[in-house]
Design a protein around this motif. Sequence first.
Motif, PDB file in Angstrom:
ATOM      1  N   MET A   1       0.840  -1.192   0.000  1.00 59.87           N
ATOM      2  CA  MET A   1       0.000   0.000   0.000  1.00 59.87           C
ATOM      3  C   MET A   1       0.878   1.246   0.000  1.00 59.87           C
ATOM      4  O   MET A   1       1.806   1.351   0.812  1.00 59.87           O
ATOM      5  N   THR A   2       0.584   2.175  -0.894  1.00 60.29           N
ATOM      6  CA  THR A   2       1.360   3.402  -0.959  1.00 60.29           C
ATOM      7  C   THR A   2       0.971   4.340   0.191  1.00 60.29           C
ATOM      8  O   THR A   2      -0.097   4.193   0.807  1.00 60.29           O
ATOM      9  N   PHE A   3       1.831   5.304   0.452  1.00 61.58           N
ATOM     10  CA  PHE A   3       1.564   6.268   1.520  1.00 61.58           C
ATOM     11  C   PHE A   3       0.328   7.095   1.199  1.00 61.58           C
ATOM     12  O   PHE A   3      -0.476   7.400   2.095  1.00 61.58           O
ATOM     13  N   TYR A  53     -13.500  -6.402  13.600  1.00 63.73           N
ATOM     14  CA  TYR A  53     -14.237  -6.385  12.335  1.00 63.73           C
ATOM     15  C   TYR A  53     -13.311  -6.026  11.172  1.00 63.73           C
ATOM     16  O   TYR A  53     -13.409  -6.593  10.085  1.00 63.73           O
ATOM     17  N   ALA A  54     -12.418  -5.069  11.425  1.00 58.95           N
ATOM     18  CA  ALA A  54     -11.495  -4.663  10.367  1.00 58.95           C
ATOM     19  C   ALA A  54     -10.580  -5.815   9.971  1.00 58.95           C
ATOM     20  O   ALA A  54     -10.328  -6.050   8.781  1.00 58.95           O
ATOM     21  N   LEU A  55     -10.104  -6.566  10.974  1.00 54.76           N
ATOM     22  CA  LEU A  55      -9.236  -7.705  10.682  1.00 54.76           C
ATOM     23  C   LEU A  55     -10.009  -8.791   9.943  1.00 54.76           C
ATOM     24  O   LEU A  55      -9.523  -9.364   8.955  1.00 54.76           O
ATOM     25  N   ALA A  56     -11.237  -9.064  10.417  1.00 51.24           N
ATOM     26  CA  ALA A  56     -12.049 -10.087   9.760  1.00 51.24           C
ATOM     27  C   ALA A  56     -12.347  -9.704   8.319  1.00 51.24           C
ATOM     28  O   ALA A  56     -12.323 -10.553   7.414  1.00 51.24           O
ATOM     29  N   THR A  57     -12.621  -8.417   8.115  1.00 50.12           N
ATOM     30  CA  THR A  57     -12.928  -7.954   6.764  1.00 50.12           C
ATOM     31  C   THR A  57     -11.724  -8.098   5.855  1.00 50.12           C
ATOM     32  O   THR A  57     -11.831  -8.580   4.722  1.00 50.12           O
ATOM     33  N   SER A  58     -10.568  -7.676   6.349  1.00 51.95           N
ATOM     34  CA  SER A  58      -9.362  -7.752   5.522  1.00 51.95           C
ATOM     35  C   SER A  58      -8.994  -9.194   5.210  1.00 51.95           C
ATOM     36  O   SER A  58      -8.346  -9.477   4.212  1.00 51.95           O
ATOM     37  N   ALA A 149      -5.341  -8.758  -4.164  1.00 57.48           N
ATOM     38  CA  ALA A 149      -5.533 -10.210  -4.141  1.00 57.48           C
ATOM     39  C   ALA A 149      -4.377 -10.924  -3.440  1.00 57.48           C
ATOM     40  O   ALA A 149      -4.559 -11.990  -2.850  1.00 57.48           O
ATOM     41  N   ASP A 150      -3.194 -10.335  -3.486  1.00 61.08           N
ATOM     42  CA  ASP A 150      -2.026 -10.970  -2.875  1.00 61.08           C
ATOM     43  C   ASP A 150      -1.610 -10.247  -1.593  1.00 61.08           C
ATOM     44  O   ASP A 150      -0.440 -10.180  -1.248  1.00 61.08           O
ATOM     45  N   ALA A 151      -2.602  -9.712  -0.883  1.00 61.93           N
ATOM     46  CA  ALA A 151      -2.304  -8.964   0.339  1.00 61.93           C
ATOM     47  C   ALA A 151      -1.569  -9.845   1.339  1.00 61.93           C
ATOM     48  O   ALA A 151      -1.971 -10.974   1.621  1.00 61.93           O
ATOM     49  N   GLY A 152      -0.498  -9.291   1.892  1.00 64.06           N
ATOM     50  CA  GLY A 152       0.295 -10.032   2.860  1.00 64.06           C
ATOM     51  C   GLY A 152      -0.009  -9.614   4.278  1.00 64.06           C
ATOM     52  O   GLY A 152      -0.935  -8.830   4.544  1.00 64.06           O
ATOM     53  N   VAL A 153       0.780 -10.118   5.200  1.00 66.69           N
ATOM     54  CA  VAL A 153       0.567  -9.841   6.617  1.00 66.69           C
ATOM     55  C   VAL A 153       0.698  -8.357   6.916  1.00 66.69           C
ATOM     56  O   VAL A 153      -0.096  -7.790   7.683  1.00 66.69           O
ATOM     57  N   VAL A 154       1.669  -7.698   6.307  1.00 65.10           N
ATOM     58  CA  VAL A 154       1.895  -6.281   6.580  1.00 65.10           C
ATOM     59  C   VAL A 154       0.704  -5.448   6.130  1.00 65.10           C
ATOM     60  O   VAL A 154       0.245  -4.545   6.856  1.00 65.10           O
ATOM     61  N   GLU A 155       0.185  -5.738   4.946  1.00 64.55           N
ATOM     62  CA  GLU A 155      -0.948  -4.967   4.446  1.00 64.55           C
ATOM     63  C   GLU A 155      -2.188  -5.191   5.297  1.00 64.55           C
ATOM     64  O   GLU A 155      -2.911  -4.243   5.632  1.00 64.55           O
ATOM     65  N   VAL A 156      -2.448  -6.438   5.668  1.00 63.43           N
ATOM     66  CA  VAL A 156      -3.601  -6.749   6.519  1.00 63.43           C
ATOM     67  C   VAL A 156      -3.462  -6.048   7.873  1.00 63.43           C
ATOM     68  O   VAL A 156      -4.422  -5.466   8.395  1.00 63.43           O
ATOM     69  N   ALA A 157      -2.263  -6.108   8.455  1.00 65.22           N
ATOM     70  CA  ALA A 157      -2.026  -5.469   9.752  1.00 65.22           C
ATOM     71  C   ALA A 157      -2.185  -3.956   9.658  1.00 65.22           C
ATOM     72  O   ALA A 157      -2.697  -3.314  10.590  1.00 65.22           O
ATOM     73  N   ALA A 160      -6.109  -3.192   9.464  1.00 62.14           N
ATOM     74  CA  ALA A 160      -6.773  -3.405  10.754  1.00 62.14           C
ATOM     75  C   ALA A 160      -6.222  -2.469  11.824  1.00 62.14           C
ATOM     76  O   ALA A 160      -6.985  -1.923  12.631  1.00 62.14           O
ATOM     77  N   GLY A 161      -4.915  -2.268  11.831  1.00 63.97           N
ATOM     78  CA  GLY A 161      -4.306  -1.399  12.834  1.00 63.97           C
ATOM     79  C   GLY A 161      -4.737   0.043  12.696  1.00 63.97           C
ATOM     80  O   GLY A 161      -5.002   0.723  13.699  1.00 63.97           O
ATOM     81  N   THR A 162      -4.832   0.532  11.471  1.00 59.97           N
ATOM     82  CA  THR A 162      -5.269   1.911  11.248  1.00 59.97           C
ATOM     83  C   THR A 162      -6.685   2.123  11.759  1.00 59.97           C
ATOM     84  O   THR A 162      -6.972   3.102  12.459  1.00 59.97           O
TER      85      THR A 162
END
Length: 214
Positions: A1-3, A53-58, A149-157, A160-162
């Motif tokens: 994800m870009t800034f 919810y954000a984590l589940a959605t992602s 489609a290829d979202a990794g752990v960092v993108e998911v975190a 959800a973290g934001t």
Amino acid sequence: MTFTAWLSLLAICLLGAMSPGPSLAVVIRNTVNRGRGAGVITALSHGLGVGGYALATSLGLATVIATQQTLFNAITLAGSAYLLWLGANAMRGGNAAVSGHPAAHDAEQAASGRPGALMAAARDGFTIAFLNPKIALFFLALFSQFVSADAGVVEVATLAGTATVVDAGWYALVAIGLTATRTTPWLRRHGAWIERITGAALVFLALSTAASTL
């Protein structure tokens, strides 16, 4: 994800958190009646519920709630029942104080720092978020613009973290602002009426949501 994309996500999450609704009413009620600590704990636990919810959605799990109408309705009605319970308790406490029987309200204020009161605040914050499936739909619509489609752990975190930090941070600021030095005396004088008005708002929200669901 870009800034730049993250800034867009941040802005939308902030606008969503700032939208008035039952969550704001619960944070205000706990802050007024139980003090700043309880208000902040309500905010933090609400943020954890939203973050769930954000984590589940992602991760794609919220699609189940969005596509299973029976499950969606069941969660919505459970949330309405909880709102109704909170609203009825708020109105009862406010009526007692206004009618010249402030003992219950004073007792709640005196117990604001006790573990039981803080646990109740945490329960209120988390439950009001967890029993609101519209949050899942909000993140489903929002994250579809950001999740690849290829979202990794960092993108998911990051997603959800934001959402978690923005939601908890906003409501914590509300609680702190309500208990600022200049605000506290006014809240003490009008706390019973705030309790009644907040309770009435929660009851109205509960009944209107249940009516639209049924």
